[in-house]
Design a protein around this motif. Structure first.
Motif, PDB file in Angstrom:
ATOM      1  N   VAL A   7      -0.922  -2.117  -2.639  1.00 14.75           N
ATOM      2  CA  VAL A   7      -1.330  -3.141  -1.408  1.00 14.75           C
ATOM      3  C   VAL A   7      -2.947  -3.040  -1.158  1.00 14.75           C
ATOM      4  O   VAL A   7      -3.650  -4.386  -0.951  1.00 14.75           O
ATOM      5  CB  VAL A   7      -0.644  -2.499   0.004  1.00 14.75           C
ATOM      6  N   TRP A   8      -3.464  -2.044  -1.427  1.00 14.79           N
ATOM      7  CA  TRP A   8      -4.977  -1.853  -1.575  1.00 14.79           C
ATOM      8  C   TRP A   8      -5.533  -3.032  -2.575  1.00 14.79           C
ATOM      9  O   TRP A   8      -6.378  -3.739  -2.385  1.00 14.79           O
ATOM     10  CB  TRP A   8      -5.569  -0.475  -1.684  1.00 14.79           C
ATOM     11  N   PHE A   9      -4.886  -2.894  -3.639  1.00 16.47           N
ATOM     12  CA  PHE A   9      -5.262  -3.833  -4.739  1.00 16.47           C
ATOM     13  C   PHE A   9      -5.352  -5.118  -4.496  1.00 16.47           C
ATOM     14  O   PHE A   9      -6.214  -6.176  -4.892  1.00 16.47           O
ATOM     15  CB  PHE A   9      -4.434  -3.412  -5.941  1.00 16.47           C
ATOM     16  N   THR A  10      -4.158  -5.409  -3.806  1.00 15.66           N
ATOM     17  CA  THR A  10      -4.008  -6.951  -3.405  1.00 15.66           C
ATOM     18  C   THR A  10      -5.069  -7.373  -2.291  1.00 15.66           C
ATOM     19  O   THR A  10      -5.564  -8.421  -2.350  1.00 15.66           O
ATOM     20  CB  THR A  10      -2.629  -7.016  -2.940  1.00 15.66           C
ATOM     21  N   GLN A  11      -5.311  -6.360  -1.523  1.00 14.57           N
ATOM     22  CA  GLN A  11      -6.265  -6.606  -0.141  1.00 14.57           C
ATOM     23  C   GLN A  11      -7.704  -6.683  -0.906  1.00 14.57           C
ATOM     24  O   GLN A  11      -8.253  -7.805  -0.479  1.00 14.57           O
ATOM     25  CB  GLN A  11      -6.439  -5.500   0.741  1.00 14.57           C
ATOM     26  N   ALA A  15      -5.186  -8.829  -7.171  1.00 11.63           N
ATOM     27  CA  ALA A  15      -3.937  -9.348  -7.620  1.00 11.63           C
ATOM     28  C   ALA A  15      -3.505 -10.326  -6.479  1.00 11.63           C
ATOM     29  O   ALA A  15      -3.940 -10.273  -5.187  1.00 11.63           O
ATOM     30  CB  ALA A  15      -2.998  -8.292  -7.686  1.00 11.63           C
ATOM     31  N   GLU A  16      -2.490 -11.211  -6.939  1.00  8.21           N
ATOM     32  CA  GLU A  16      -1.868 -12.095  -5.924  1.00  8.21           C
ATOM     33  C   GLU A  16      -0.717 -11.836  -4.976  1.00  8.21           C
ATOM     34  O   GLU A  16      -0.637 -12.481  -4.134  1.00  8.21           O
ATOM     35  CB  GLU A  16      -1.604 -13.534  -6.665  1.00  8.21           C
ATOM     36  N   SER A  17      -0.101 -10.627  -5.720  1.00  9.75           N
ATOM     37  CA  SER A  17       0.891  -9.815  -4.784  1.00  9.75           C
ATOM     38  C   SER A  17       1.044  -8.711  -5.154  1.00  9.75           C
ATOM     39  O   SER A  17       0.514  -8.026  -6.000  1.00  9.75           O
ATOM     40  CB  SER A  17       2.173 -10.707  -5.078  1.00  9.75           C
ATOM     41  N   VAL A  18       1.797  -7.861  -4.187  1.00  9.05           N
ATOM     42  CA  VAL A  18       1.964  -6.601  -4.387  1.00  9.05           C
ATOM     43  C   VAL A  18       2.720  -6.168  -5.736  1.00  9.05           C
ATOM     44  O   VAL A  18       2.334  -5.333  -6.298  1.00  9.05           O
ATOM     45  CB  VAL A  18       2.751  -5.905  -3.310  1.00  9.05           C
ATOM     46  N   PRO A  19       3.860  -6.874  -6.051  1.00  7.65           N
ATOM     47  CA  PRO A  19       4.610  -6.546  -7.077  1.00  7.65           C
ATOM     48  C   PRO A  19       3.656  -7.026  -8.339  1.00  7.65           C
ATOM     49  O   PRO A  19       3.626  -6.128  -9.501  1.00  7.65           O
ATOM     50  CB  PRO A  19       5.663  -7.715  -7.201  1.00  7.65           C
ATOM     51  N   GLN A  20       2.703  -8.075  -8.294  1.00  9.04           N
ATOM     52  CA  GLN A  20       1.967  -8.135  -9.521  1.00  9.04           C
ATOM     53  C   GLN A  20       0.871  -6.858  -9.700  1.00  9.04           C
ATOM     54  O   GLN A  20       0.441  -6.641 -10.797  1.00  9.04           O
ATOM     55  CB  GLN A  20       1.057  -9.597  -9.284  1.00  9.04           C
ATOM     56  N   ALA A  21       0.288  -6.400  -8.510  1.00  7.12           N
ATOM     57  CA  ALA A  21      -0.689  -5.362  -8.575  1.00  7.12           C
ATOM     58  C   ALA A  21       0.115  -4.116  -9.060  1.00  7.12           C
ATOM     59  O   ALA A  21      -0.564  -3.622  -9.706  1.00  7.12           O
ATOM     60  CB  ALA A  21      -0.847  -5.035  -7.045  1.00  7.12           C
ATOM     61  N   LYS A  84      -6.219   6.476  13.158  1.00  4.82           N
ATOM     62  CA  LYS A  84      -6.946   5.641  14.008  1.00  4.82           C
ATOM     63  C   LYS A  84      -8.230   4.988  13.783  1.00  4.82           C
ATOM     64  O   LYS A  84      -8.746   4.110  14.319  1.00  4.82           O
ATOM     65  CB  LYS A  84      -7.139   6.555  15.430  1.00  4.82           C
ATOM     66  N   ASP A  85      -8.524   5.162  12.299  1.00  3.22           N
ATOM     67  CA  ASP A  85      -9.932   4.768  11.716  1.00  3.22           C
ATOM     68  C   ASP A  85      -9.418   3.172  11.738  1.00  3.22           C
ATOM     69  O   ASP A  85      -8.084   2.869  11.268  1.00  3.22           O
ATOM     70  CB  ASP A  85      -9.946   5.269  10.267  1.00  3.22           C
ATOM     71  N   THR A  86     -10.454   2.255  11.836  1.00  2.00           N
ATOM     72  CA  THR A  86     -10.156   0.882  12.113  1.00  2.00           C
ATOM     73  C   THR A  86      -9.644   0.509  10.615  1.00  2.00           C
ATOM     74  O   THR A  86      -8.710  -0.495  10.646  1.00  2.00           O
ATOM     75  CB  THR A  86     -11.538   0.168  12.364  1.00  2.00           C
ATOM     76  N   ASN A  87     -10.369   0.964   9.674  1.00  2.69           N
ATOM     77  CA  ASN A  87      -9.595   0.333   8.130  1.00  2.69           C
ATOM     78  C   ASN A  87      -8.438   0.732   8.089  1.00  2.69           C
ATOM     79  O   ASN A  87      -7.592   0.194   7.561  1.00  2.69           O
ATOM     80  CB  ASN A  87     -10.675   0.728   7.309  1.00  2.69           C
ATOM     81  N   ALA A  88      -7.963   2.074   8.227  1.00  5.41           N
ATOM     82  CA  ALA A  88      -6.732   2.601   8.452  1.00  5.41           C
ATOM     83  C   ALA A  88      -5.731   1.650   8.937  1.00  5.41           C
ATOM     84  O   ALA A  88      -4.554   1.445   8.560  1.00  5.41           O
ATOM     85  CB  ALA A  88      -6.807   4.050   8.683  1.00  5.41           C
ATOM     86  N   ILE A  89      -5.929   1.410  10.263  1.00  5.54           N
ATOM     87  CA  ILE A  89      -5.233   0.502  11.024  1.00  5.54           C
ATOM     88  C   ILE A  89      -4.779  -0.766  10.188  1.00  5.54           C
ATOM     89  O   ILE A  89      -3.617  -1.137   9.970  1.00  5.54           O
ATOM     90  CB  ILE A  89      -5.812   0.238  12.503  1.00  5.54           C
ATOM     91  N   ARG A  93      -1.145  -1.654   8.311  1.00  7.37           N
ATOM     92  CA  ARG A  93      -0.577  -2.753   8.913  1.00  7.37           C
ATOM     93  C   ARG A  93      -0.043  -3.679   7.758  1.00  7.37           C
ATOM     94  O   ARG A  93       0.977  -4.031   7.842  1.00  7.37           O
ATOM     95  CB  ARG A  93      -1.394  -3.510  10.008  1.00  7.37           C
ATOM     96  N   GLU A  94      -0.749  -3.926   7.004  1.00  2.07           N
ATOM     97  CA  GLU A  94      -0.368  -4.610   5.646  1.00  2.07           C
ATOM     98  C   GLU A  94       0.565  -3.755   4.809  1.00  2.07           C
ATOM     99  O   GLU A  94       1.498  -4.392   4.493  1.00  2.07           O
ATOM    100  CB  GLU A  94      -1.765  -4.909   5.028  1.00  2.07           C
ATOM    101  N   TYR A  95       0.570  -2.620   4.898  1.00  3.49           N
ATOM    102  CA  TYR A  95       1.370  -1.800   4.014  1.00  3.49           C
ATOM    103  C   TYR A  95       2.668  -1.916   4.647  1.00  3.49           C
ATOM    104  O   TYR A  95       3.822  -2.116   3.906  1.00  3.49           O
ATOM    105  CB  TYR A  95       0.894  -0.208   3.920  1.00  3.49           C
ATOM    106  N   HIS A  96       2.955  -1.631   5.950  1.00  2.36           N
ATOM    107  CA  HIS A  96       4.073  -1.629   6.818  1.00  2.36           C
ATOM    108  C   HIS A  96       4.644  -3.323   6.681  1.00  2.36           C
ATOM    109  O   HIS A  96       5.979  -3.247   6.647  1.00  2.36           O
ATOM    110  CB  HIS A  96       3.961  -1.106   8.202  1.00  2.36           C
ATOM    111  N   ARG A  97       3.979  -4.100   6.657  1.00  8.81           N
ATOM    112  CA  ARG A  97       4.583  -5.477   6.666  1.00  8.81           C
ATOM    113  C   ARG A  97       5.032  -5.712   5.207  1.00  8.81           C
ATOM    114  O   ARG A  97       6.031  -6.197   5.257  1.00  8.81           O
ATOM    115  CB  ARG A  97       3.026  -6.522   6.862  1.00  8.81           C
ATOM    116  N   TYR A  98       4.458  -5.287   4.293  1.00 12.78           N
ATOM    117  CA  TYR A  98       5.047  -5.482   2.941  1.00 12.78           C
ATOM    118  C   TYR A  98       6.333  -4.680   2.884  1.00 12.78           C
ATOM    119  O   TYR A  98       7.327  -5.107   2.210  1.00 12.78           O
ATOM    120  CB  TYR A  98       4.107  -4.971   1.643  1.00 12.78           C
TER     121      TYR A  98
END
Length: 102
Positions: A7-11, A15-21, A84-89, A93-98
């Motif tokens: 997920v981080w790699f994609t962000q 990579a264009e997607s998490v599976p590709q990452a 609660k770190d802003t970057n963590a949030i 958020r992106e990780y849970h969405r995936y």
């Protein structure tokens, strides 16, 4: 942890997607750099600046990505300890969405 790093790699637009990452991460682990990954890195201005411009070779890409993956592991560990770190949030958020889509 692999999915979190993917997920981080994609962000980071490596990579264009998490599976590709995840596929790219497996290749990097084997000390390989697929042409598709090289093509993506060539288009990433941040990568080009960090590597120093010019043509990005498989060797320079691997060195760059291996260092970035060490950073990712440290960041994710920090974010897990400090949710609660802003970057963590934003990251989680992106990780849970995936994970919900998966």
């Amino acid at each position: 942890m692999k999915t979190k790093i993917a997920v981080w790699f994609t962000q980071k637009k490596f990579a264009e997607s998490v599976p590709q990452a995840e596929e790219f991460l497996d290749a990097i682990k084997e000390n390989e750099c697929p042409q598709e990954l090289l093509d993506i890195l060539q288009k990433n201005l941040d990568v080009r600046i960090a590597i120093g411009g010019g043509t990005i070779t498989k060797e320079t890409a691997l060195n760059f990505l291996q260092e970035k993956l060490k950073t990712a592991e440290k960041l994710i560990a920090f974010w897990e300890a400090n949710p609660k770190d802003t970057n963590a949030i934003f990251f989680f958020r992106e990780y849970h969405r995936y994970m919900e889509e998966g």
